[in-house]
Design a protein around this motif. Structure first.
Motif, PDB file in Angstrom:
ATOM      1  N   HIS A   1       0.827  -1.230   0.000  1.00  0.00           N
ATOM      2  CA  HIS A   1       0.000   0.000   0.000  1.00  0.00           C
ATOM      3  C   HIS A   1       0.854   1.269   0.000  1.00  0.00           C
ATOM      4  N   LYS A   2       2.136   1.139   0.305  1.00  0.00           N
ATOM      5  CA  LYS A   2       3.019   2.312   0.305  1.00  0.00           C
ATOM      6  C   LYS A   2       3.443   2.712  -1.107  1.00  0.00           C
ATOM      7  N   ARG A   3       3.209   1.839  -2.081  1.00  0.00           N
ATOM      8  CA  ARG A   3       3.595   2.160  -3.462  1.00  0.00           C
ATOM      9  C   ARG A   3       2.754   3.315  -3.993  1.00  0.00           C
ATOM     10  N   GLU A   4       3.364   4.084  -4.888  1.00  0.00           N
ATOM     11  CA  GLU A   4       2.714   5.274  -5.443  1.00  0.00           C
ATOM     12  C   GLU A   4       1.365   4.945  -6.084  1.00  0.00           C
ATOM     13  N   GLN A   5       1.315   3.828  -6.811  1.00  0.00           N
ATOM     14  CA  GLN A   5       0.078   3.451  -7.508  1.00  0.00           C
ATOM     15  C   GLN A   5      -1.086   3.287  -6.524  1.00  0.00           C
ATOM     16  N   VAL A   6      -0.803   2.690  -5.384  1.00  0.00           N
ATOM     17  CA  VAL A   6      -1.852   2.497  -4.382  1.00  0.00           C
ATOM     18  C   VAL A   6      -2.173   3.820  -3.696  1.00  0.00           C
ATOM     19  N   GLN A   7      -1.149   4.584  -3.367  1.00  0.00           N
ATOM     20  CA  GLN A   7      -1.375   5.855  -2.682  1.00  0.00           C
ATOM     21  C   GLN A   7      -2.199   6.822  -3.526  1.00  0.00           C
ATOM     22  N   LYS A   8      -2.038   6.759  -4.859  1.00  0.00           N
ATOM     23  CA  LYS A   8      -2.784   7.657  -5.748  1.00  0.00           C
ATOM     24  C   LYS A   8      -4.220   7.182  -5.991  1.00  0.00           C
ATOM     25  N   ALA A   9      -4.474   5.917  -5.762  1.00  0.00           N
ATOM     26  CA  ALA A   9      -5.809   5.365  -6.033  1.00  0.00           C
ATOM     27  C   ALA A   9      -6.813   5.863  -5.003  1.00  0.00           C
ATOM     28  N   GLU A  10      -8.032   6.056  -5.451  1.00  0.00           N
ATOM     29  CA  GLU A  10      -9.088   6.448  -4.523  1.00  0.00           C
ATOM     30  C   GLU A  10      -9.631   5.211  -3.826  1.00  0.00           C
TER      31      GLU A  10
END
Ligand code: FES
Length: 104
Positions: free
Chosen positions: A90-99
């Motif tokens: 969840h720390k990855r950018e892709q997850v952090q940017k997801a709503e």
């Protein structure tokens, strides 16, 4: 009736959505079976509450039986590489940017 069939028998399974962006620690009890929510739509994270049946047909929970009583961090972003466990994905950018509530 075609749309009804498509809903219950989709050609491509629904995608998991990001439920939360943190882990949830749960005490597992020896011999008890747990159902980790795969679809991300359960309001009872990290576990399944049956929402997948209506909201994500084609997906089903991951069942596991506790081998010992212990505290375990469970994934809630549904992108872990070690389901049902938390692995920091969840720390990855892709997850952090997801709503929340959206697929990756
Ligand atoms: S509610 Fe998500 S797998 Fe059941």
């Amino acid at each position: 009736i075609t749309s009804w069939l498509a809903r219950w028998f989709p050609k491509t399974p629904a995608k998991s959505v990001v439920a939360l962006k943190t882990s949830i620690k749960v005490e597992l009890v020896t011999g008890k079976t747990y159902k980790w929510c795969v679809c991300g739509r359960s309001k009872k994270q990290p576990f399944c509450n049956g929402s997948h049946f209506f909201k994500s047909p084609g997906l089903s929970p991951l069942k596991s039986k506790a081998q010992e009583t212990c505290m375990v961090a469970h994934c809630t972003c549904k992108a872990t590489q070690k389901p049902p466990y938390y692995d920091g994905t969840h720390k990855r950018e892709q997850v952090q940017k997801a709503e929340l509530g959206s697929p990756l």
